[in-house]
Design an enzyme around this catalytic site. Sequence first.
Site, PDB file in Angstrom:
ATOM      1  CG  HIS A   1       0.303   6.538   5.813  1.00  0.00           C
ATOM      2  ND1 HIS A   1       1.446   7.101   6.336  1.00  0.00           N
ATOM      3  CD2 HIS A   1       0.602   5.234   5.583  1.00  0.00           C
ATOM      4  CE1 HIS A   1       2.388   6.149   6.420  1.00  0.00           C
ATOM      5  NE2 HIS A   1       1.899   5.009   5.983  1.00  0.00           N
TER       6      HIS A   1
ATOM      7  CB  CYS B   1       5.460   2.237   7.639  1.00  0.00           C
ATOM      8  SG  CYS B   1       4.860   3.700   6.773  1.00  0.00           S
ATOM      9  CG  LEU B   2       6.584   1.083   1.559  1.00  0.00           C
ATOM     10  CD1 LEU B   2       5.924   1.399   0.221  1.00  0.00           C
ATOM     11  CD2 LEU B   2       7.682   0.052   1.381  1.00  0.00           C
TER      12      LEU B   2
ATOM     13  CG  HIS C   1      -0.389   1.076   7.385  1.00  0.00           C
ATOM     14  ND1 HIS C   1       0.594   0.661   8.266  1.00  0.00           N
ATOM     15  CD2 HIS C   1       0.246   1.874   6.483  1.00  0.00           C
ATOM     16  CE1 HIS C   1       1.757   1.196   7.914  1.00  0.00           C
ATOM     17  NE2 HIS C   1       1.578   1.936   6.839  1.00  0.00           N
ATOM     18  CD  GLU C   2      -1.330   2.311   2.870  1.00  0.00           C
ATOM     19  OE1 GLU C   2      -0.871   3.471   2.931  1.00  0.00           O
ATOM     20  OE2 GLU C   2      -0.611   1.308   2.970  1.00  0.00           O
TER      21      GLU C   2
ATOM     22  CD  GLN D   1       3.435   5.759   2.923  1.00  0.00           C
ATOM     23  OE1 GLN D   1       2.438   5.257   2.437  1.00  0.00           O
ATOM     24  NE2 GLN D   1       4.412   5.042   3.433  1.00  0.00           N
TER      25      GLN D   1
ATOM     26  N   GLY E   1       0.842  -1.186   0.000  1.00  0.00           N
ATOM     27  CA  GLY E   1       0.000   0.000   0.000  1.00  0.00           C
ATOM     28  C   GLY E   1       0.880   1.239   0.000  1.00  0.00           C
TER      29      GLY E   1
HETATM   30  O1  GNR Z   1       4.137  -2.646   2.591  1.00  0.00           O
HETATM   31  C1  GNR Z   1       3.497  -2.491   3.642  1.00  0.00           C
HETATM   32  N1  GNR Z   1       3.202  -3.561   4.406  1.00  0.00           N
HETATM   33  C2  GNR Z   1       2.313  -3.522   5.453  1.00  0.00           C
HETATM   34  C3  GNR Z   1       2.309  -4.597   6.326  1.00  0.00           C
HETATM   35  C4  GNR Z   1       1.438  -4.622   7.395  1.00  0.00           C
HETATM   36  C5  GNR Z   1       0.563  -3.580   7.568  1.00  0.00           C
HETATM   37  C6  GNR Z   1       0.563  -2.489   6.721  1.00  0.00           C
HETATM   38  C7  GNR Z   1       1.431  -2.475   5.671  1.00  0.00           C
HETATM   39  S1  GNR Z   1       1.415  -1.137   4.583  1.00  0.00           S
HETATM   40  C8  GNR Z   1       3.079  -1.122   4.059  1.00  0.00           C
HETATM   41  C9  GNR Z   1       3.299  -0.080   2.985  1.00  0.00           C
HETATM   42  C10 GNR Z   1       3.085   1.278   3.583  1.00  0.00           C
HETATM   43  O2  GNR Z   1       3.878   1.832   4.292  1.00  0.00           O
HETATM   44  N2  GNR Z   1       1.932   1.854   3.330  1.00  0.00           N
HETATM   45  O3  GNR Z   1       1.643   3.034   3.854  1.00  0.00           O
HETATM   46 NI    NI Z   2       2.844   3.147   5.703  1.00  0.00          NI
END
Ligand code: GNR
Ligand code: NI
Length: 180
Positions: free
Chosen positions: A135, A89-90, A131-132, A51, A46
Amino acid sequence: MSLLDVRVLGDPILRQETTPVAAVTDAVRRLVDDMFETMYAAKGIGLAAPQVGRLERVAVIDVGEREPFAIINPEVVLAEGSIKGEEGCLSIPEVYGDVERASRVVVRALDRDGKPMEIDATEILSRCLQHEIDHLHGKLFIDYLGTFRRRSALAKWAKEREKYPGNMRKLSPAEVASHH
Ligand code: GNR
Ligand code: NI
């Protein structure tokens, strides 16, 4: 399409509230496409607009179990149950932590064509959506960690962040080429 730089923890844009998209124009679709390219290059499931340094309320998701999709102006209309699971998270490379999330969410959003859609999600898709959407409101998974785990995560990050001058994670074209 263009590969965008990924902002890492320390960049204030990750803490900003996003702005709802007024209309899904070609410019918004271009952002969506660039975000997909960037997400795949970074091997994420995601990616949210802040980001990549943008404040449009847009995220892209591909957890592999269904077609990749964009969510524009997403809203959680139902959240139920609770489950713990590991997240990364990236924007905080190499840092991981267990986060308690709703086990199921129903999300309303506009798709890449500006069409209203509803996603009923469990498991990793539910976790990724939450999670997204976090953000898009300036929230990061580390915010949910308890005092001790949060301190450990930030200690790990203090070393990792030296690799990202200017809070910028530059993906190499090789990372794009190697993705299939
Ligand atoms: O790549 C991602 N893996 C992930 C694993 C568990 C819960 C959420 C994520 S999202 C993350 C990519 C990211 O940072 N998205 O904002
Ligand atoms: Ni993230």
